[in-house]
Design a protein around this motif. Structure first.
Motif, PDB file in Angstrom:
ATOM      1  N   LYS A  80      55.999  43.355  37.164  1.00 31.20           N
ATOM      2  CA  LYS A  80      55.717  42.545  35.984  1.00 31.20           C
ATOM      3  C   LYS A  80      56.513  41.247  36.018  1.00 31.20           C
ATOM      4  N   GLU A  81      57.800  41.346  36.389  1.00 38.19           N
ATOM      5  CA  GLU A  81      58.620  40.143  36.483  1.00 38.19           C
ATOM      6  C   GLU A  81      58.105  39.204  37.563  1.00 38.19           C
ATOM      7  N   LYS A  82      57.656  39.799  38.699  1.00 36.98           N
ATOM      8  CA  LYS A  82      57.103  38.970  39.779  1.00 36.98           C
ATOM      9  C   LYS A  82      55.869  38.217  39.312  1.00 36.98           C
ATOM     10  N   ASP A  83      54.975  38.926  38.609  1.00 37.39           N
ATOM     11  CA  ASP A  83      53.758  38.287  38.113  1.00 37.39           C
ATOM     12  C   ASP A  83      54.087  37.157  37.134  1.00 37.39           C
ATOM     13  N   GLU A  84      55.067  37.385  36.292  1.00 37.99           N
ATOM     14  CA  GLU A  84      55.444  36.349  35.343  1.00 37.99           C
ATOM     15  C   GLU A  84      55.984  35.112  36.063  1.00 37.99           C
TER      16      GLU A  84
ATOM     17  N   LEU B  38      55.185  29.650  38.257  1.00 41.26           N
ATOM     18  CA  LEU B  38      55.138  28.776  39.431  1.00 41.26           C
ATOM     19  C   LEU B  38      53.782  28.094  39.560  1.00 41.26           C
ATOM     20  N   ASP B  39      52.716  28.866  39.334  1.00 43.33           N
ATOM     21  CA  ASP B  39      51.370  28.284  39.406  1.00 43.33           C
ATOM     22  C   ASP B  39      51.175  27.217  38.334  1.00 43.33           C
ATOM     23  N   ALA B  40      51.682  27.505  37.137  1.00 45.05           N
ATOM     24  CA  ALA B  40      51.541  26.524  36.060  1.00 45.05           C
ATOM     25  C   ALA B  40      52.300  25.239  36.390  1.00 45.05           C
ATOM     26  N   ARG B  41      53.489  25.383  36.970  1.00 41.66           N
ATOM     27  CA  ARG B  41      54.262  24.188  37.329  1.00 41.66           C
ATOM     28  C   ARG B  41      53.572  23.409  38.452  1.00 41.66           C
ATOM     29  N   ALA B  42      53.032  24.155  39.424  1.00 48.25           N
ATOM     30  CA  ALA B  42      52.323  23.474  40.515  1.00 48.25           C
ATOM     31  C   ALA B  42      51.081  22.755  39.998  1.00 48.25           C
ATOM     32  N   ALA B  43      50.397  23.384  39.030  1.00 51.45           N
ATOM     33  CA  ALA B  43      49.190  22.759  38.484  1.00 51.45           C
ATOM     34  C   ALA B  43      49.511  21.468  37.746  1.00 51.45           C
ATOM     35  N   THR B  44      50.642  21.449  37.071  1.00 51.89           N
ATOM     36  CA  THR B  44      51.004  20.238  36.335  1.00 51.89           C
ATOM     37  C   THR B  44      51.409  19.107  37.278  1.00 51.89           C
TER      38      THR B  44
END
Length: 292
Positions: free
Chosen positions: A116-120, A125-131
């Motif tokens: 769960k922590e890994k998924d979070e 990370l994906d959200a930061r990369a998308a921005t």
């Protein structure tokens, strides 16, 4: 001596009579007791001994019960260093299995929590990369190349421009002219390219157009102007036949509608004067001179 013996015998007889007094009804109360002191002693003496005997018997019974209980307890209890009973072994195994299952369950819970922590973290990370992606793309993406524009009278197909001449030359002069324009006699590798050029050619009695193929160096080994060998080709049936030293190739388009693009190649003498087809690959530094 005789008197003393009789006296002792009589005294014994009276003592026996006194002891059995309660059990012999034929002895009367009028009989004279031999000794009052002895009678009292005989009657009162059994009480304390009887009590002591009862206490001792009670203590013995208690001691016997205690010994039996202790013996039974130690008999059921396994001795140290000895082998455990099957029941005890089973109980021990059950306890160990329960402990193992508890550990497995705990590890699974920890694994679930870590996942769960890994998924979070991955989501963050994906959200930061998308921005940040638009900035990276904007800074690294090159501008698209400008569209290819062929010179006047040249026709675009894929990444090359093609020129259909209006005057005639022999095969070597035609190649020299194409080179002067930054190109070469056309090299036709696909049916799509052949059909494209065929559709540009006008129909006539015998309209022939040189293109970039020859077997002048070695008979029947046709090569392109860049020295690469021919693979396949779009020859007319029965061609090439080298009828009169025919070492160069040309395309023929007539008024006969049955003639098709993919069967239109012929061989001919390279000294014949024909119209020709030039090809020029477009790119940086390509010539834009207008042929005439």
């Amino acid at each position: 001596m005789s008197t003393t013996g009789n006296s002792v015998a009589c005294e014994g007889m009276y003592s026996q009579l006194i002891d059995d007094e309660g059990h012999r009804p034929d002895v009367g109360h009028g009989a004279r007791p031999v000794s009052g002191v002895r009678l009292i002693s005989r009657v009162s003496s059994p009480g304390p001994y009887r009590l002591a005997t009862m206490c001792l018997a009670t203590l013995c019974a208690v001691l016997l019960i205690s010994i039996i209980a202790v013996t039974a307890h130690y008999k059921n209890k396994p001795q140290g260093g000895g082998e455990a009973t099957p029941e005890l072994q089973k109980q021990t195994q059950d306890v160990e299995v329960t402990a193992l299952l508890a550990n497995i369950s705990k590890l699974q819970q920890e694994k679930t929590q870590l996942q769960k922590e890994k998924d979070e973290l991955q989501t963050k990370l994906d959200a930061r990369a998308a921005t940040k992606a638009p900035e990276v793309i904007q800074s690294t993406t090159a501008k698209p190349p400008p569209p290819i524009v062929c010179p006047a009278d040249w026709h675009l197909f894929n990444n090359s421009c093609y020129f259909i001449s209006r005057n005639t030359r022999d095969w070597p002069e035609s190649q020299s002219y194409c080179q002067s324009q930054g190109g070469y006699l056309a090299m036709i590798h696909t049916a799509e390219e052949q059909t494209f050029l065929w559709n540009l050619l006008p129909r006539g009695h015998w309209n022939a157009f040189w293109f970039g193929i020859t077997d002048e160096q070695t008979e029947d080994k046709w090569v392109w102007v860049d020295k690469t060998p021919l693979v396949g080709g779009f020859w007319e049936v029965g061609e090439p036949n080298n009828h009169i030293n025919e070492d160069c190739g040309y395309i023929v388009k007539t008024r006969v509608l049955e003639r098709v693009a993919i069967r239109s190649w012929y061989d001919a003498p390279c000294t014949m004067y024909c119209r020709f087809i030039c090809e020029k690959e477009m790119g940086p530094g390509a010539s834009t001179a207008i042929p005439h």
